[in-house]
Write a protein that holds these residues in place. Structure first.
Motif, PDB file in Angstrom:
ATOM      1  N   THR A 159       8.548  13.625  11.052  1.00 24.27           N
ATOM      2  CA  THR A 159       8.124  13.136  12.352  1.00 24.27           C
ATOM      3  C   THR A 159       9.307  13.177  13.306  1.00 24.27           C
ATOM      4  O   THR A 159      10.450  12.935  12.895  1.00 24.27           O
ATOM      5  CB  THR A 159       7.573  11.703  12.287  1.00 24.27           C
ATOM      6  OG1 THR A 159       7.197  11.274  13.610  1.00 24.27           O
ATOM      7  CG2 THR A 159       8.592  10.736  11.717  1.00 24.27           C
ATOM      8  N   GLU A 160       9.049  13.482  14.549  1.00 22.02           N
ATOM      9  CA  GLU A 160      10.084  13.501  15.571  1.00 22.02           C
ATOM     10  C   GLU A 160       9.712  12.606  16.741  1.00 22.02           C
ATOM     11  O   GLU A 160      10.352  12.654  17.797  1.00 22.02           O
ATOM     12  CB  GLU A 160      10.324  14.936  16.051  1.00 22.02           C
ATOM     13  CG  GLU A 160      10.846  15.862  14.944  1.00 22.02           C
ATOM     14  CD  GLU A 160      11.046  17.289  15.409  1.00 22.02           C
ATOM     15  OE1 GLU A 160      10.475  17.651  16.470  1.00 22.02           O
ATOM     16  OE2 GLU A 160      11.762  18.038  14.724  1.00 22.02           O
ATOM     17  N   ASP A 161       8.674  11.778  16.547  1.00 25.46           N
ATOM     18  CA  ASP A 161       8.226  10.890  17.617  1.00 25.46           C
ATOM     19  C   ASP A 161       8.047   9.454  17.126  1.00 25.46           C
ATOM     20  O   ASP A 161       7.137   8.751  17.553  1.00 25.46           O
ATOM     21  CB  ASP A 161       6.931  11.405  18.244  1.00 25.46           C
ATOM     22  CG  ASP A 161       5.801  11.604  17.229  1.00 25.46           C
ATOM     23  OD1 ASP A 161       5.939  11.099  16.092  1.00 25.46           O
ATOM     24  OD2 ASP A 161       4.801  12.249  17.572  1.00 25.46           O
ATOM     25  N   GLY A 162       8.926   9.045  16.238  1.00 25.46           N
ATOM     26  CA  GLY A 162       8.894   7.677  15.773  1.00 25.46           C
ATOM     27  C   GLY A 162       7.754   7.332  14.850  1.00 25.46           C
ATOM     28  O   GLY A 162       7.435   6.158  14.657  1.00 25.46           O
ATOM     29  N   GLY A 163       7.136   8.342  14.256  1.00 24.16           N
ATOM     30  CA  GLY A 163       6.067   8.093  13.297  1.00 24.16           C
ATOM     31  C   GLY A 163       4.667   8.185  13.852  1.00 24.16           C
ATOM     32  O   GLY A 163       3.695   7.907  13.143  1.00 24.16           O
ATOM     33  N   LYS A 183       0.853  -1.183   0.000  1.00 27.48           N
ATOM     34  CA  LYS A 183       0.000   0.000   0.000  1.00 27.48           C
ATOM     35  C   LYS A 183       0.890   1.234   0.000  1.00 27.48           C
ATOM     36  O   LYS A 183       1.587   1.508   0.985  1.00 27.48           O
ATOM     37  CB  LYS A 183      -0.935   0.002   1.217  1.00 27.48           C
ATOM     38  CG  LYS A 183      -2.062   1.018   1.110  1.00 27.48           C
ATOM     39  CD  LYS A 183      -3.046   0.855   2.275  1.00 27.48           C
ATOM     40  CE  LYS A 183      -4.209   1.843   2.141  1.00 27.48           C
ATOM     41  NZ  LYS A 183      -5.163   1.727   3.272  1.00 27.48           N
ATOM     42  N   ALA A 184       0.865   1.987  -1.092  1.00 28.80           N
ATOM     43  CA  ALA A 184       1.817   3.080  -1.288  1.00 28.80           C
ATOM     44  C   ALA A 184       1.619   4.245  -0.337  1.00 28.80           C
ATOM     45  O   ALA A 184       2.494   5.105  -0.227  1.00 28.80           O
ATOM     46  CB  ALA A 184       1.749   3.579  -2.724  1.00 28.80           C
ATOM     47  N   THR A 185       0.508   4.308   0.356  1.00 34.72           N
ATOM     48  CA  THR A 185       0.275   5.392   1.315  1.00 34.72           C
ATOM     49  C   THR A 185       0.858   5.081   2.693  1.00 34.72           C
ATOM     50  O   THR A 185       0.949   5.972   3.538  1.00 34.72           O
ATOM     51  CB  THR A 185      -1.231   5.651   1.485  1.00 34.72           C
ATOM     52  OG1 THR A 185      -1.870   4.439   1.925  1.00 34.72           O
ATOM     53  CG2 THR A 185      -1.855   6.118   0.177  1.00 34.72           C
ATOM     54  N   ASP A 186       1.261   3.841   2.912  1.00 36.91           N
ATOM     55  CA  ASP A 186       1.629   3.388   4.255  1.00 36.91           C
ATOM     56  C   ASP A 186       3.131   3.200   4.420  1.00 36.91           C
ATOM     57  O   ASP A 186       3.824   2.752   3.490  1.00 36.91           O
ATOM     58  CB  ASP A 186       0.940   2.065   4.577  1.00 36.91           C
ATOM     59  CG  ASP A 186      -0.574   2.186   4.660  1.00 36.91           C
ATOM     60  OD1 ASP A 186      -1.098   3.296   4.406  1.00 36.91           O
ATOM     61  OD2 ASP A 186      -1.228   1.179   4.972  1.00 36.91           O
ATOM     62  N   VAL A 187       3.612   3.496   5.626  1.00 35.19           N
ATOM     63  CA  VAL A 187       5.009   3.232   5.966  1.00 35.19           C
ATOM     64  C   VAL A 187       5.078   2.560   7.328  1.00 35.19           C
ATOM     65  O   VAL A 187       4.216   2.756   8.194  1.00 35.19           O
ATOM     66  CB  VAL A 187       5.860   4.527   5.985  1.00 35.19           C
ATOM     67  CG1 VAL A 187       5.882   5.185   4.625  1.00 35.19           C
ATOM     68  CG2 VAL A 187       5.365   5.508   7.038  1.00 35.19           C
ATOM     69  N   ALA A 228       1.686   3.815   9.394  1.00 32.78           N
ATOM     70  CA  ALA A 228       1.604   5.274   9.414  1.00 32.78           C
ATOM     71  C   ALA A 228       1.314   5.783   8.008  1.00 32.78           C
ATOM     72  O   ALA A 228       1.735   5.169   7.016  1.00 32.78           O
ATOM     73  CB  ALA A 228       2.906   5.874   9.933  1.00 32.78           C
ATOM     74  N   GLN A 229       0.607   6.899   7.906  1.00 27.08           N
ATOM     75  CA  GLN A 229       0.290   7.517   6.616  1.00 27.08           C
ATOM     76  C   GLN A 229       0.711   8.989   6.643  1.00 27.08           C
ATOM     77  O   GLN A 229      -0.097   9.889   6.815  1.00 27.08           O
ATOM     78  CB  GLN A 229      -1.201   7.380   6.317  1.00 27.08           C
ATOM     79  CG  GLN A 229      -1.644   5.942   6.134  1.00 27.08           C
ATOM     80  CD  GLN A 229      -3.121   5.803   5.811  1.00 27.08           C
ATOM     81  OE1 GLN A 229      -3.962   6.557   6.300  1.00 27.08           O
ATOM     82  NE2 GLN A 229      -3.446   4.822   4.979  1.00 27.08           N
ATOM     83  N   PRO A 230       2.014   9.238   6.486  1.00 29.09           N
ATOM     84  CA  PRO A 230       2.533  10.607   6.605  1.00 29.09           C
ATOM     85  C   PRO A 230       1.957  11.575   5.588  1.00 29.09           C
ATOM     86  O   PRO A 230       1.901  12.775   5.841  1.00 29.09           O
ATOM     87  CB  PRO A 230       4.039  10.435   6.415  1.00 29.09           C
ATOM     88  CG  PRO A 230       4.191   9.141   5.698  1.00 29.09           C
ATOM     89  CD  PRO A 230       3.083   8.277   6.200  1.00 29.09           C
TER      90      PRO A 230
END
Length: 323
Positions: free
Chosen positions: A223-227, A179-183, A191-193
């Motif tokens: 992100t500065e909180d691990g995502g 899923k290209a929206t997800d990391v 996560a979906q930045p």
């Protein structure tokens, strides 16, 4: 490349940031690495960002460097999730990967130990590869998946000649392949930045907590909180790949795009609220296929892959050569 395989297991993947020297003694903790001055930071997701030791000043004699990027609309291929990855250790050792796909496979891996003069093909540890990151001259880890698209982590201690069995990813950063929206992040496996409907083009981390994502609409999110949460960190239309590193104790963002006066890859520095700064014009050709540009920015060098072409740059990223 025929070395005995080290038997150190992959355990405790989410360690606190420590020096790369400590990491080299614990190959099972690739994403727990800290940010010492010599630690690499790659363009697709890397462990241990580092402060740059090279000068970031731009030589006046280089007309393609240190200039304000033109506002011309991008003329290159449409941004798409990166499929050609480059992950560098330094100016000498770097890895290239083709991601492949979970259903069809097709991942490939190549490594250079001589600054890109020669490349050795090695067997990929999985059908598809989302991330590859060298930890030392002969040590590397990768995140990839099989037909189920369940990401796993793999490690090699002999320059990719053999790989340890894949284990569940814990504390890692990587784009999800189904899923290209997800990391995948240390705090969120989905996560979906860029939001629920916008693809992530590229992802690059600088620590266990900090990373950036390049979105299909040109947004750069941080992100500065691990995502767990993401915030706007600038924008570059037509961005094709993302790299970052710590310079003078600050996160510094580089994006490869096509457009303006550069006939090849325009490497720009992105700062929120400021005009794009063109750092260098790299090469003269751009691959027509989607996702075929990758970037890796490390302490002592920069690497760009553009289809079959590979370029390496000096520490301040203003001078590049095709390899």
């Amino acid at each position: 490349m025929q070395k005995k395989v080290a038997t150190i297991g992959l355990v405790g993947f989410l360690a606190v940031d420590v020096a790369l020297v400590a990491l080299a003694l614990r190959p099972s903790h690739p994403d727990g690495a800290g940010a010492p001055a010599a630690t690499p930071v790659a363009s697709f997701t890397t462990p241990g960002a580092s402060g740059a030791t090279g000068s970031t000043k731009t030589p006046a004699a280089t007309p393609s460097s240190g200039t304000t990027a033109t506002s011309d609309a991008p003329t290159g291929p449409k941004p798409a999730p990166v499929t050609e990855i480059v992950g560098a250790l330094d100016a000498t050792t770097a890895w290239r990967a083709t991601t492949g796909s979970c259903d069809k496979g097709g991942s490939t891996l190549l490594v250079t130990s001589d600054g890109g003069k020669t490349w050795d093909k090695v067997k990929a540890p999985a059908r598809s590869v989302s991330r590859v990151q060298p930890l030392a001259a002969d040590r590397v880890f990768a995140i990839g998946a099989g037909s189920s698209c369940d990401l796993k982590q793999y490690a090699s201690n002999d320059l990719g000649a053999t790989w340890q069995a894949g284990t569940s990813v814990s504390g890692g950063w990587a784009r999800q392949l189904d899923k290209a929206t997800d990391v995948l992040t240390p705090q969120d496996t989905r996560a979906q930045p860029c939001g629920a409907s916008t693809d992530v083009i590229d992802l690059s981390r600088t620590s266990a907590d900090e990373a950036q994502a390049l979105c299909a609409d040109g947004s750069v999110m941080v992100t500065e909180d691990g995502g767990q949460s993401w915030a706007d960190d600038g924008s570059v239309k037509g961005g094709l790949a993302l790299g970052n590193r710590i310079e003078s104790n600050r996160l510094t963002t580089y994006v490869a795009r096509v457009g303006g006066d550069c006939p090849g890859i325009d490497l720009v520095r992105v700062v929120k609220g400021k005009s794009l700064e063109s750092v260098a014009c790299v090469g003269t050709k751009v691959p027509s296929g989607a996702g075929q540009v990758g970037v890796s920015i490390v302490n002592a060098a920069g690497w760009i892959v553009a289809g079959d072409a590979v370029y390496s740059g000096n520490a301040d990223l203003t001078k590049w050569k095709q390899r």
